[in-house]
Design an enzyme around this catalytic site. Structure first.
Site, PDB file in Angstrom:
ATOM      1  N   SER A 238      -1.990 -56.527  32.184  1.00  0.00           N
ATOM      2  CA  SER A 238      -3.248 -57.114  31.759  1.00  0.00           C
ATOM      3  C   SER A 238      -4.250 -56.015  31.398  1.00  0.00           C
ATOM      4  CB  SER A 238      -3.766 -58.039  32.861  1.00  0.00           C
ATOM      5  OG  SER A 238      -4.869 -58.791  32.430  1.00  0.00           O
ATOM      6  N   GLU A 364      -0.045 -67.106  27.702  1.00  0.00           N
ATOM      7  CA  GLU A 364      -1.073 -66.150  28.124  1.00  0.00           C
ATOM      8  C   GLU A 364      -2.460 -66.786  28.245  1.00  0.00           C
ATOM      9  OE1 GLU A 364      -0.809 -63.195  29.169  1.00  0.00           O
ATOM     10  OE2 GLU A 364       1.056 -62.338  28.411  1.00  0.00           O
ATOM     11  N   HIS A 475      -0.280 -66.083  32.363  1.00  0.00           N
ATOM     12  CA  HIS A 475      -0.602 -64.656  32.392  1.00  0.00           C
ATOM     13  C   HIS A 475      -0.361 -64.057  33.773  1.00  0.00           C
ATOM     14  CE1 HIS A 475      -2.885 -61.044  31.234  1.00  0.00           C
ATOM     15  NE2 HIS A 475      -3.496 -61.130  32.402  1.00  0.00           N
TER      16      HIS A 475
END
Length: 553
Positions: A238, A364, A475
């Site tokens: 991330s 995501e 995510h």
């Protein structure tokens, strides 16, 4: 070949035997004239909380990191140092969200709750080194440097779910031993303050500069732990993956010999503009910290009590606010560390020419669209996109074309391939698809299309967990397959140690090329690994990239 394997096995057996004895001493390492004492756990030695820079407090607050002076004396390296100051994060649940959505959000996060940080502070610039126990200093093992995620607002190197010891142990099991390093870097306003004052003082992107300083520390000292400074891979999830990408594109692509490879999980060079465009964020922060009337607001911010800084940070939007992925605090072009929008830097060839892996989860955007669930009509989606993502394009047809490519039909939204399920509002799956693609998926493909013919690249798609209600393969769900899994983790370890992810476990993972853009795809069920083509949503990705290059957010 067999001789090398035999040596590795012999060394591993020696390490295991050494831990069978209760008289084994605590591990130590000499850095300069300082002696650091760590702790052994099984086959792994840990040296924790080592300062790599001077504490960024007082007049060093909102300044570039300053390397730690030579070490002297004895240091207890058996516990992690404090985390850098965390921004309190609360899910802002819209008043009119459906009861089903409320239940899901509350189940994952707690409705309108705040999770207070634990043991965080300004004096936080430390590294942790985790290595196979008993190896001599001249071993020269490859090194994986972990950069945590958290939206540039939170995260820490002491997260128990991200246990570097498990990586080191697995590397020993595979016969590819490595050393794991994790680092702290400044977050939110302390690490990513925007504004013209910041640009003029050349103190933008301090969190990225912290990472760079930690990598210089690795170059200077990792050999004392048995690591090879010439075999460093930087790796993150991330915000950490975005950080890896930005370390690759800064400095004209010259990486100063700080790393030889990159591994990015849900993060690529992001389309962000100048830090001066976020002047209102700086002004609001200054006001909340009580510095508006100062003739030198930056200096005032250095002098106010940390409690005021913390309160001013927490008064700003978080990654789980309505603003979502358009961050108040995050990287931006500052004219110095990042001389331009990162995607423009890629087009300019400002990329470190090292092998890299980059991958995404299938869904995501779902996690970051929960706080936008009050958006229920086409007009509201259009208004939201024009406010946050497509702000400076005069042609209104730009958003119209985007909405045609990403229709409100829930069967085409995210979580993908779930039909009519998970459509908690009429626009949730549509907005989740757009947000996931514009920030994560499209930048990944753009980066690969620009660089795969110039350096070795591999890419993956993580589609496990599609049965997670509302969120799908959301995510961050791929990270445990590296830390505690035996498939993506094995590929990662081999990539760090050999610069090729392939080996005895898993299926062959082909390099990514523009003529054959193939993905290692991780699935649930009896066939967990397959190779697929990276051609999905091609028109949408292409258009999102075009918009991002014209109008970075």
């Amino acid at each position: 070949m067999f001789g090398i394997v035999a040596v590795a096995v012999t060394c591993l057996c020696h390490v295991q035997a050494s831990f069978g004895s209760p008289t084994v001493k605590a591990p130590t390492v000499q850095l300069d004239r300082g002696t650091f004492t760590g702790v052994n756990t099984g086959n792994v030695s840990r040296f924790l909380g080592i300062p790599y820079a001077k504490p960024p407090v007082g007049n060093l607050r909102f300044q570039r990191p300053v390397a730690h002076p030579s070490y002297h004396g004895h240091y207890n390296a058996t516990a992690f140092g404090p985390s850098c100051i965390q921004q309190n994060t609360a899910i802002e649940v819209p008043y009119n969200v459906s009861p089903t959505a409320l239940q899901v959000i509350d189940g994952f996060f707690g409705t309108n709750t705040t999770n207070p940080p634990i043991n965080d502070g300004e004096d936080c610039l430390t590294v942790n080194v985790i290595k196979p126990a008993g190896i001599p200093a001249h071993t020269k093992l490859p090194v994986a440097v972990w950069i945590y995620g958290g939206g540039f607002e939170g995260g820490a190197s002491n997260d128990p779910s991200e246990d570097g010891g498990a990586i080191v142990q697995r590397s020993l099991d595979l016969g590819h031993p490595l050393i794991y390093v994790s680092l702290n870097y400044r977050l939110s306003a302390l690490g990513f303050l925007p504004g013209k004052e910041v640009k003029e003082a050349k103190v933008g992107n301090l969190g990225l500069r912290d990472q760079r300083e930690a990598l210089r520390w690795v170059q200077k000292y990792i050999a004392a732990f048995g690591g090879d400074p010439k075999k460093v891979t930087i790796w993150g999830l991330s915000a950490g993956a975005i950080s890896v990408a930005l370390q690759m594109v800064t400095n004209g692509g010259h990486n100063e010999g700080l790393f030889r490879a990159g591994f990015m999980q849900s993060g690529s060079p992001v389309p962000v503009g100048s830090i001066t465009a976020l002047q209102p964020v700086y002004d609001a922060f200054v006001a909340n910290a009580g510095c508006s009337h100062s003739h030198d607001t930056l200096q005032c911010l250095r002098e106010v009590p940390v409690a005021k800084i913390r309160a001013a940070i927490n008064a700003s939007p978080s990654i789980f606010s309505y603003d979502s992925l358009v961050l108040a605090w995050g990287p931006g072009a500052d004219g110095d560390f990042l001389k331009d929008d990162p995607q423009q830097l890629v087009l300019q060839g400002s990329v470190s020419s090292v092998p890299f892996v980059t991958g995404d989860c299938d869904d995501e955007g779902t996690l970051f669209s929960l706080s936008n669930a009050n958006i229920t009509t086409d007009a509201e989606v259009e208004s939201y996109l024009s406010e946050f993502y497509i702000r400076n394009l005069p042609n209104p047809s730009a958003i119209e074309k985007l909405l045609k490519l990403y229709p409100s039909d829930p069967t085409q939204g995210s979580p993908f391939d779930t039909g009519l399920q998970d459509a908690i509002t009429p626009q949730f799956k549509r907005l989740a698809a757009i947000q996931g693609d514009i920030v994560f998926q499209a930048p990944r493909r753009f980066f690969l299309e620009q660089r795969s013919h110039k350096q070795p690249t591999w890419s993956y798609l993580y589609k496990r967990g599609k049965n997670n209600t509302v969120l799908g393969a959301y995510h961050g769900t791929d990270i445990q397959s590296v830390y505690h899994g035996a498939d993506l983790g094995d590929y990662f370890i081999r990539f760090v140690t050999t610069l090729n992810p392939n080996g005895k476990t898993g299926i062959p993972w082909p390099k990514y090329t523009t003529s054959s853009p193939q993905l290692l795809t991780l699935l649930d069920g009896s066939t967990p690994l397959v190779i697929t083509n990276d051609t999905y949503r091609a028109a949408g990705f292409k258009y999102l990239t075009q918009l991002s290059l014209e109008d970075p957010f």
